[in-house]
Design a protein around this motif. Structure first.
Motif, PDB file in Angstrom:
ATOM      1  N   THR A   1       0.895  -1.290   0.006  1.00 34.29           N
ATOM      2  CA  THR A   1      -0.048   0.188   0.013  1.00 34.29           C
ATOM      3  C   THR A   1       0.886   1.246  -0.030  1.00 34.29           C
ATOM      4  O   THR A   1       0.509   2.215  -0.852  1.00 34.29           O
ATOM      5  N   GLY A   2       2.118   1.189   0.839  1.00 33.24           N
ATOM      6  CA  GLY A   2       2.784   2.248   0.992  1.00 33.24           C
ATOM      7  C   GLY A   2       3.677   2.581  -0.419  1.00 33.24           C
ATOM      8  O   GLY A   2       3.725   3.711  -0.871  1.00 33.24           O
ATOM      9  N   LEU A   3       3.910   1.603  -1.033  1.00 30.03           N
ATOM     10  CA  LEU A   3       4.706   1.706  -2.367  1.00 30.03           C
ATOM     11  C   LEU A   3       3.755   2.092  -3.419  1.00 30.03           C
ATOM     12  O   LEU A   3       4.157   3.004  -4.346  1.00 30.03           O
ATOM     13  N   ASN A   4       2.710   1.732  -3.515  1.00 29.20           N
ATOM     14  CA  ASN A   4       1.615   2.316  -4.478  1.00 29.20           C
ATOM     15  C   ASN A   4       1.355   3.615  -4.286  1.00 29.20           C
ATOM     16  O   ASN A   4       1.321   4.432  -5.177  1.00 29.20           O
ATOM     17  N   THR A   5       1.243   4.044  -2.996  1.00 26.11           N
ATOM     18  CA  THR A   5       1.126   5.690  -2.902  1.00 26.11           C
ATOM     19  C   THR A   5       2.419   6.382  -3.264  1.00 26.11           C
ATOM     20  O   THR A   5       2.141   7.653  -3.820  1.00 26.11           O
ATOM     21  N   GLU A   6       3.513   6.010  -2.965  1.00 28.75           N
ATOM     22  CA  GLU A   6       4.733   6.673  -3.312  1.00 28.75           C
ATOM     23  C   GLU A   6       4.851   6.688  -4.769  1.00 28.75           C
ATOM     24  O   GLU A   6       5.330   7.690  -5.487  1.00 28.75           O
ATOM     25  N   VAL A   7       4.385   5.500  -5.505  1.00 31.82           N
ATOM     26  CA  VAL A   7       4.591   5.679  -7.238  1.00 31.82           C
ATOM     27  C   VAL A   7       3.701   6.407  -7.681  1.00 31.82           C
ATOM     28  O   VAL A   7       3.923   7.326  -8.496  1.00 31.82           O
ATOM     29  N   ARG A   8       2.355   6.608  -6.963  1.00 30.99           N
ATOM     30  CA  ARG A   8       1.474   7.650  -7.811  1.00 30.99           C
ATOM     31  C   ARG A   8       1.958   8.955  -7.319  1.00 30.99           C
ATOM     32  O   ARG A   8       1.782   9.743  -8.397  1.00 30.99           O
ATOM     33  N   SER A   9       2.361   9.337  -6.339  1.00 32.70           N
ATOM     34  CA  SER A   9       2.715  10.483  -6.175  1.00 32.70           C
ATOM     35  C   SER A   9       4.050  10.872  -6.821  1.00 32.70           C
ATOM     36  O   SER A   9       4.007  11.966  -7.204  1.00 32.70           O
ATOM     37  N   LEU A  10       4.984  10.147  -7.067  1.00 33.21           N
ATOM     38  CA  LEU A  10       5.915  10.296  -7.860  1.00 33.21           C
ATOM     39  C   LEU A  10       5.665  10.504  -9.447  1.00 33.21           C
ATOM     40  O   LEU A  10       6.196  11.691 -10.063  1.00 33.21           O
ATOM     41  N   VAL A  11       4.684   9.823  -9.891  1.00 31.51           N
ATOM     42  CA  VAL A  11       4.356  10.204 -11.211  1.00 31.51           C
ATOM     43  C   VAL A  11       3.607  11.393 -11.399  1.00 31.51           C
ATOM     44  O   VAL A  11       3.844  12.228 -12.075  1.00 31.51           O
ATOM     45  N   GLU A  12       2.774  11.643 -10.126  1.00 31.76           N
ATOM     46  CA  GLU A  12       2.133  12.948 -10.350  1.00 31.76           C
ATOM     47  C   GLU A  12       3.008  14.124 -10.310  1.00 31.76           C
ATOM     48  O   GLU A  12       2.871  15.298 -10.765  1.00 31.76           O
ATOM     49  N   LYS A  13       4.027  13.938  -9.574  1.00 38.16           N
ATOM     50  CA  LYS A  13       4.932  15.032  -9.434  1.00 38.16           C
ATOM     51  C   LYS A  13       5.994  15.392 -10.406  1.00 38.16           C
ATOM     52  O   LYS A  13       6.652  16.401 -10.290  1.00 38.16           O
ATOM     53  N   ALA A  14       6.058  14.281 -11.218  1.00 39.71           N
ATOM     54  CA  ALA A  14       7.282  14.184 -12.314  1.00 39.71           C
ATOM     55  C   ALA A  14       7.103  15.206 -13.110  1.00 39.71           C
ATOM     56  O   ALA A  14       6.334  15.489 -13.946  1.00 39.71           O
ATOM     57  N   GLU A  15       8.178  15.961 -13.291  1.00 40.18           N
ATOM     58  CA  GLU A  15       8.519  16.951 -14.082  1.00 40.18           C
ATOM     59  C   GLU A  15       9.617  16.956 -14.917  1.00 40.18           C
ATOM     60  O   GLU A  15       9.847  17.958 -16.007  1.00 40.18           O
TER      61      GLU A  15
END
Length: 401
Positions: free
Chosen positions: A22-36
């Motif tokens: 669950t934590g890793l899923n949250t991290e992946v989603r966060s990284l993808v959303e913030k990726a610039e």
């Protein structure tokens, strides 16, 4: 470490791994959303790989756990089947939870990239191909139907019996036709220079005939003629001509049935009629129904050879004992399944008074269409009652050797 201890240790490890998912899923989603930048995307991909690796380890651990449980159960294949069903239920529950959470809950889910891996057995579970599959009736509206607009003629044995009768042109509605009887009188012997004795007078028989009119008409709308995909008038004309042929055949057959009746149970019976009963002066033709022809086709000589032979001089292409064989439908000389035939000289046996044979087509403006009319006027009579016999085949009661 025994199996129970292994199961306990593995369960603890799986619980820890699942809690990390669950934590890793949250991290992946966060990284993808913030990726610039590319570096941000690289970091997100690395975290995604870490998550995939963890899910793979969980899947492997679950298989090992199932192996431990099967070993403890010790009930063979039935237990394996039950455990398999339990595993499918767990997978189904995990996928349902993933769907309901819109991808947030990934416990028990195996991912391949961005796709959820669903076991084949789970995809087919509860599906009956016979009832749940798509068949032709289900998609009937989408299946084209090929329609042929050129009608296929129904095949039927048709012989024009009129051509074998004695046809003459009738110039009046009724009359008499003279038939010269066969004579058995011989000349007298006389001495030289003696007066010639009288010749016997020819003996005539008058056959009375009276023309009967057969006719009919059919209207064809101009729209049906114009819009038909085929030559409609040609089809109707052909059908009308066939009706005329059926009419003359029926009339001739009716006369043939009035000749002296004889039964033929064997080949010898047929030979006796041909050789003895029928005068040698008459020509010979066999007009056989299909059922009678079937019997003729089975006749064999003493050497086992079939007697019915192909012939290029016979109108029907078949010959038996030197006689042409014509085949007609059973119903013309009787009923379906009855074996009948006429054996004799058809031309001497019947006269055909032909008065008129008309096919007319004309336009009728009142109905905006055309009329097709056919008419035939004729009469058929028995001319020489000794010229033939009406035969009926009966099964022989003589035991076969």
């Amino acid at each position: 470490m025994n199996l129970d201890e292994k199961i306990k240790a593995l369960q603890t490890k799986l619980d820890e791994q699942r809690s990390k998912v669950t934590g890793l899923n949250t991290e992946v989603r966060s990284l993808v959303e913030k990726a610039e930048s590319d570096d941000d995307l690289a970091a997100a991909k690395a975290k995604r790989s870490e998550l995939d690796k963890l899910n793979e380890e969980i899947r492997s651990g679950e298989e090992t756990m199932q192996l431990y449980k099967d070993a403890i159960a010790g009930k063979g294949k039935p237990a394996q089947a039950r455990n398999k069903q339990d595993g499918l239920k767990e997978k189904r529950d995990a996928i349902n939870a993933y769907i309901r959470s819109k991808g947030e809950i990934t416990d028990g889910i195996t991912m391949r990239g961005k796709e959820v891996v669903v076991p084949d057995a789970l995809l087919r579970d509860g599906i009956d191909p016979k009832t749940d599959g798509i068949t032709s009736p289900n998609v009937q509206p989408t299946i084209p139907v090929a329609i042929s607009y050129n009608p296929q003629r129904e095949l039927e044995t048709v012989v024009d019996l009129k051509q074998f009768t004695n046809v003459f042109a009738a110039t009046t509605a009724s009359g008499k036709y003279p038939i010269l009887k066969n004579t058995a009188t011989v000349l007298s012997s006389v001495a030289e220079l003696e007066k010639n004795p009288k010749l016997a007078k020819p003996d005539f028989t008058d056959v009375s005939w009276e023309v009967v009119t057969y006719r009919g008409a059919i209207p064809l709308s101009q729209e049906s003629i114009d819009d038909s995909a085929i030559d409609l008038i040609s089809i109707v004309s052909e059908n009308a001509s066939r009706q005329k042929l059926n009419t003359t055949n029926a009339a001739i057959s009716t006369v043939l049935k009035t000749f002296t009746a004889k039964e033929t149970a064997s080949l010898d019976d047929l030979k006796q009629i041909n050789n003895v009963a029928l005068d040698p002066a008459y020509a010979r033709t066999i007009v056989a129904t299909q059922s009678y022809y079937n019997w003729l086709d089975t006749l064999k000589d003493a050497n086992g050879r079939y007697l019915l032979q192909d012939s290029i001089i016979s109108p029907s292409g078949k010959m038996l004992l030197g006689m042409p064989v014509l085949v007609i439908a059973d119903k013309l000389l009787g009923a379906d399944g009855e074996a009948h035939a006429f054996l004799g000289d058809i031309k001497r046996a019947t006269i055909f008074a032909n008065r008129a044979d008309i096919t007319v087509r004309w336009v009728d403006n009142e109905i905006y269409g055309q009329y097709l009319q056919v008419a035939t006027r004729f009469d058929v009579k028995k001319a020489d009652e000794k010229a033939g016999y009406f035969l009926t085949h009966t099964e022989s009661t003589t035991p076969k050797n």
